[in-house]
Design a protein around this motif. Structure first.
Motif, PDB file in Angstrom:
ATOM      1  N   GLU A 198       0.757  -1.148   0.081  1.00 37.14           N
ATOM      2  CA  GLU A 198      -0.032  -0.086   0.050  1.00 37.14           C
ATOM      3  C   GLU A 198       0.675   1.158  -0.041  1.00 37.14           C
ATOM      4  N   ASP A 199       2.172   1.165   0.468  1.00 36.32           N
ATOM      5  CA  ASP A 199       3.166   2.276   0.408  1.00 36.32           C
ATOM      6  C   ASP A 199       3.107   2.957  -0.978  1.00 36.32           C
ATOM      7  N   GLY A 200       3.038   2.203  -2.110  1.00 31.86           N
ATOM      8  CA  GLY A 200       3.000   2.639  -3.344  1.00 31.86           C
ATOM      9  C   GLY A 200       1.615   2.854  -4.341  1.00 31.86           C
ATOM     10  N   TRP A 201       0.598   2.604  -3.464  1.00 27.47           N
ATOM     11  CA  TRP A 201      -0.562   3.035  -4.009  1.00 27.47           C
ATOM     12  C   TRP A 201      -1.152   4.531  -4.365  1.00 27.47           C
ATOM     13  N   THR A 202      -1.603   4.798  -5.447  1.00 30.59           N
ATOM     14  CA  THR A 202      -2.168   6.140  -5.455  1.00 30.59           C
ATOM     15  C   THR A 202      -3.584   6.102  -5.786  1.00 30.59           C
ATOM     16  N   ARG A 203      -4.140   5.113  -6.221  1.00 31.36           N
ATOM     17  CA  ARG A 203      -5.522   5.170  -6.641  1.00 31.36           C
ATOM     18  C   ARG A 203      -5.994   3.657  -6.728  1.00 31.36           C
ATOM     19  N   LEU A 204      -6.997   3.411  -6.332  1.00 32.72           N
ATOM     20  CA  LEU A 204      -7.653   1.727  -6.178  1.00 32.72           C
ATOM     21  C   LEU A 204      -9.139   1.730  -6.459  1.00 32.72           C
ATOM     22  N   SER A 205      -9.750   0.845  -6.663  1.00 30.38           N
ATOM     23  CA  SER A 205     -10.977   0.185  -6.669  1.00 30.38           C
ATOM     24  C   SER A 205     -11.305  -0.621  -5.772  1.00 30.38           C
ATOM     25  N   VAL A 206     -12.404  -0.638  -5.223  1.00 27.36           N
ATOM     26  CA  VAL A 206     -12.931  -1.686  -4.419  1.00 27.36           C
ATOM     27  C   VAL A 206     -14.427  -1.975  -4.823  1.00 27.36           C
ATOM     28  N   GLY A 207     -14.659  -3.043  -5.575  1.00 22.82           N
ATOM     29  CA  GLY A 207     -15.971  -3.244  -6.170  1.00 22.82           C
ATOM     30  C   GLY A 207     -16.274  -2.126  -7.180  1.00 22.82           C
ATOM     31  N   GLU A 208     -17.298  -1.676  -6.805  1.00 22.16           N
ATOM     32  CA  GLU A 208     -17.856  -0.459  -7.924  1.00 22.16           C
ATOM     33  C   GLU A 208     -17.317   0.788  -7.471  1.00 22.16           C
ATOM     34  N   VAL A 209     -16.467   1.064  -6.464  1.00 24.95           N
ATOM     35  CA  VAL A 209     -16.132   2.529  -6.092  1.00 24.95           C
ATOM     36  C   VAL A 209     -14.815   2.584  -6.025  1.00 24.95           C
ATOM     37  N   THR A 210     -14.252   3.593  -6.699  1.00 25.83           N
ATOM     38  CA  THR A 210     -12.837   4.140  -6.947  1.00 25.83           C
ATOM     39  C   THR A 210     -12.563   5.186  -5.871  1.00 25.83           C
ATOM     40  N   PHE A 211     -11.264   5.137  -5.421  1.00 24.79           N
ATOM     41  CA  PHE A 211     -10.575   5.912  -4.324  1.00 24.79           C
ATOM     42  C   PHE A 211      -9.300   6.662  -4.761  1.00 24.79           C
ATOM     43  N   ARG A 212      -9.147   7.762  -4.273  1.00 21.60           N
ATOM     44  CA  ARG A 212      -7.635   8.487  -4.425  1.00 21.60           C
ATOM     45  C   ARG A 212      -7.177   7.909  -2.968  1.00 21.60           C
ATOM     46  N   VAL A 213      -5.797   7.803  -3.348  1.00 24.72           N
ATOM     47  CA  VAL A 213      -5.069   7.500  -1.900  1.00 24.72           C
ATOM     48  C   VAL A 213      -4.571   8.982  -1.520  1.00 24.72           C
ATOM     49  N   ALA A 214      -4.808   9.397  -0.004  1.00 31.44           N
ATOM     50  CA  ALA A 214      -4.627  10.780  -0.089  1.00 31.44           C
ATOM     51  C   ALA A 214      -3.064  10.821   0.868  1.00 31.44           C
ATOM     52  N   LYS A 215      -2.818  10.077   1.622  1.00 28.23           N
ATOM     53  CA  LYS A 215      -1.563   9.791   2.340  1.00 28.23           C
ATOM     54  C   LYS A 215      -1.518   8.729   3.389  1.00 28.23           C
ATOM     55  N   PRO A 216      -0.233   8.310   3.622  1.00 25.85           N
ATOM     56  CA  PRO A 216      -0.170   7.240   4.754  1.00 25.85           C
ATOM     57  C   PRO A 216      -0.771   7.705   6.276  1.00 25.85           C
ATOM     58  N   CYS A 217      -1.294   6.920   6.840  1.00 31.82           N
ATOM     59  CA  CYS A 217      -1.835   7.301   8.231  1.00 31.82           C
ATOM     60  C   CYS A 217      -0.943   7.236   9.048  1.00 31.82           C
ATOM     61  N   ARG A 265     -18.518  -4.302  -0.457  1.00 28.98           N
ATOM     62  CA  ARG A 265     -19.018  -5.570   0.221  1.00 28.98           C
ATOM     63  C   ARG A 265     -17.874  -6.229   0.306  1.00 28.98           C
ATOM     64  N   VAL A 266     -17.860  -7.190   1.556  1.00 25.49           N
ATOM     65  CA  VAL A 266     -16.953  -8.027   1.708  1.00 25.49           C
ATOM     66  C   VAL A 266     -16.794  -9.021   0.767  1.00 25.49           C
ATOM     67  N   GLY A 267     -15.648  -9.310   0.219  1.00 24.18           N
ATOM     68  CA  GLY A 267     -15.592 -10.362  -1.148  1.00 24.18           C
ATOM     69  C   GLY A 267     -15.118  -9.427  -2.406  1.00 24.18           C
ATOM     70  N   ASP A 268     -15.639  -8.143  -2.381  1.00 19.29           N
ATOM     71  CA  ASP A 268     -15.276  -7.373  -3.426  1.00 19.29           C
ATOM     72  C   ASP A 268     -13.608  -7.593  -3.908  1.00 19.29           C
ATOM     73  N   PRO A 269     -13.498  -7.584  -5.130  1.00 17.71           N
ATOM     74  CA  PRO A 269     -12.107  -7.361  -5.838  1.00 17.71           C
ATOM     75  C   PRO A 269     -11.486  -6.079  -5.599  1.00 17.71           C
ATOM     76  N   VAL A 270     -10.374  -6.047  -5.169  1.00 17.61           N
ATOM     77  CA  VAL A 270      -9.596  -4.689  -4.893  1.00 17.61           C
ATOM     78  C   VAL A 270      -8.550  -4.668  -6.253  1.00 17.61           C
ATOM     79  N   LYS A 271      -8.605  -3.527  -6.843  1.00 16.94           N
ATOM     80  CA  LYS A 271      -7.763  -3.282  -7.948  1.00 16.94           C
ATOM     81  C   LYS A 271      -7.061  -2.153  -7.625  1.00 16.94           C
ATOM     82  N   ILE A 272      -5.562  -2.215  -7.771  1.00 12.31           N
ATOM     83  CA  ILE A 272      -4.832  -1.215  -7.759  1.00 12.31           C
ATOM     84  C   ILE A 272      -4.522  -0.360  -9.134  1.00 12.31           C
ATOM     85  N   LEU A 273      -4.954   0.862  -9.354  1.00 10.13           N
ATOM     86  CA  LEU A 273      -5.244   1.364 -10.547  1.00 10.13           C
ATOM     87  C   LEU A 273      -3.838   2.596 -10.529  1.00 10.13           C
ATOM     88  N   GLY A 274      -3.238   2.764  -9.600  1.00 12.02           N
ATOM     89  CA  GLY A 274      -2.093   3.478  -9.772  1.00 12.02           C
ATOM     90  C   GLY A 274      -1.388   3.591  -8.659  1.00 12.02           C
TER      91      GLY A 274
END
Length: 274
Positions: A198-217, A265-274
């Motif tokens: 996850e250190d290298g993620w910038t964008r991902l999708s979980v099921g039908e929703v896409t997210f922008r990675v803001a910063k490490p927590c 949803r639990v079981g959704d595919p997680v795709k790393i988009l960037g």
């Protein structure tokens, strides 16, 4: 390695109280539905969290169909709290940010004051669409957040927790491990990644929703609090300090901003988009 998949979904209806695990959740612009729309404030209207009040971990808040809450804690009578009518607002201080909220009434104030042995009031975030902006250094114009620490969602990887626990086992507080994921209070937990991928993620999708990675927590003392007993130890901060220090912060997990709404949803595919 298996393809990444969503392992679990968690919300925290009241900030810093016990997490609630779900099989699915609606993603709203400011976070998951029912996540951190309520908080507890002290006599100075400053947010109260497990940082200073670890006993908050022992309180459960169940969302009700009408938007209210049912509060439970060991040895106390449950309390049902309706959604307060926004006749008057209370300006709370949440990490030096002023946010308008609605007080939940005297019954809830008395319930929390007795449990925390301190003056306390329950408040509700009535209009998350405009009450609290995300840090503009990591946000687009108009993006807002609930009463989470700073970002709409937090994602963590189970492989990274396994790697962290292996490091804890090699340290001087090995007896405290292995730690459960609940210490880190994520919204989404993903299986099937490499440790720290996850250190290298910038964008991902979980099921039908896409997210922008803001910063490490960046992590705080809350992670040292056993969420089942409210007892504190030294880990994981001691090990994070040795192995996971970034820009002066001890980091674990990534903060997310949703790009649109939908359901995860639990079981959704997680795709790393960037």
């Amino acid at each position: 390695m298996i393809d990444p998949v969503l392992r679990s979904v968690h919300v925290h209806p009241v900030k810093s109280l016990r997490a609630l695990s779900l099989t699915e959740a609606e993603v709203q612009p400011w976070g998951l539905a029912h996540d951190r729309r309520w908080a507890v404030v002290d006599a100075k209207d400053t947010v109260m969290t497990q940082r200073r009040h670890p006993r908050m971990a022992l309180v459960s808040a169940e969302p009700l169909p009408d938007g209210g809450l049912r509060l439970t804690a060991p040895g106390r009578e449950p309390l049902t709290v309706p959604v307060p009518v926004p006749a008057a607002t209370l300006t709370m201080d949440i990490f030096d940010q002023a946010v308008e909220t609605v007080p939940a009434g005297e019954a809830a104030a008395a319930w929390f004051s007795a449990w925390l042995e301190d003056d306390a009031r329950l408040v509700h975030l009535d209009a998350p669409e405009h009450r609290r902006p995300v840090d503009p250094a990591y946000a687009l114009p108009g993006e807002t957040v609930s009463l989470a620490d700073g970002y709409p969602l937090l994602i963590a990887a189970s492989a990274s927790l396994d790697a962290l626990n292996a490091l804890i086992a090699e340290g001087d507080h090995a007896h405290e491990g292995p730690l459960p994921m609940s210490r880190f209070r994520p919204n989404l937990v993903v299986d099937g990644t490499a440790p720290w991928a996850e250190d290298g993620w910038t964008r991902l999708s979980v099921g039908e929703v896409t997210f922008r990675v803001a910063k490490p927590c960046g992590r705080c003392v809350v992670t040292t609090t056993d969420q089942a007993t409210a007892e504190r130890g030294k880990e994981p901060l001691r090990t994070l300090g040795r192995h996971r220090r970034l820009n002066g912060k001890l980091v674990f997990g990534q903060n997310l901003v949703p790009e649109h709404t939908g359901t995860v949803r639990v079981g959704d595919p997680v795709k790393i988009l960037g």
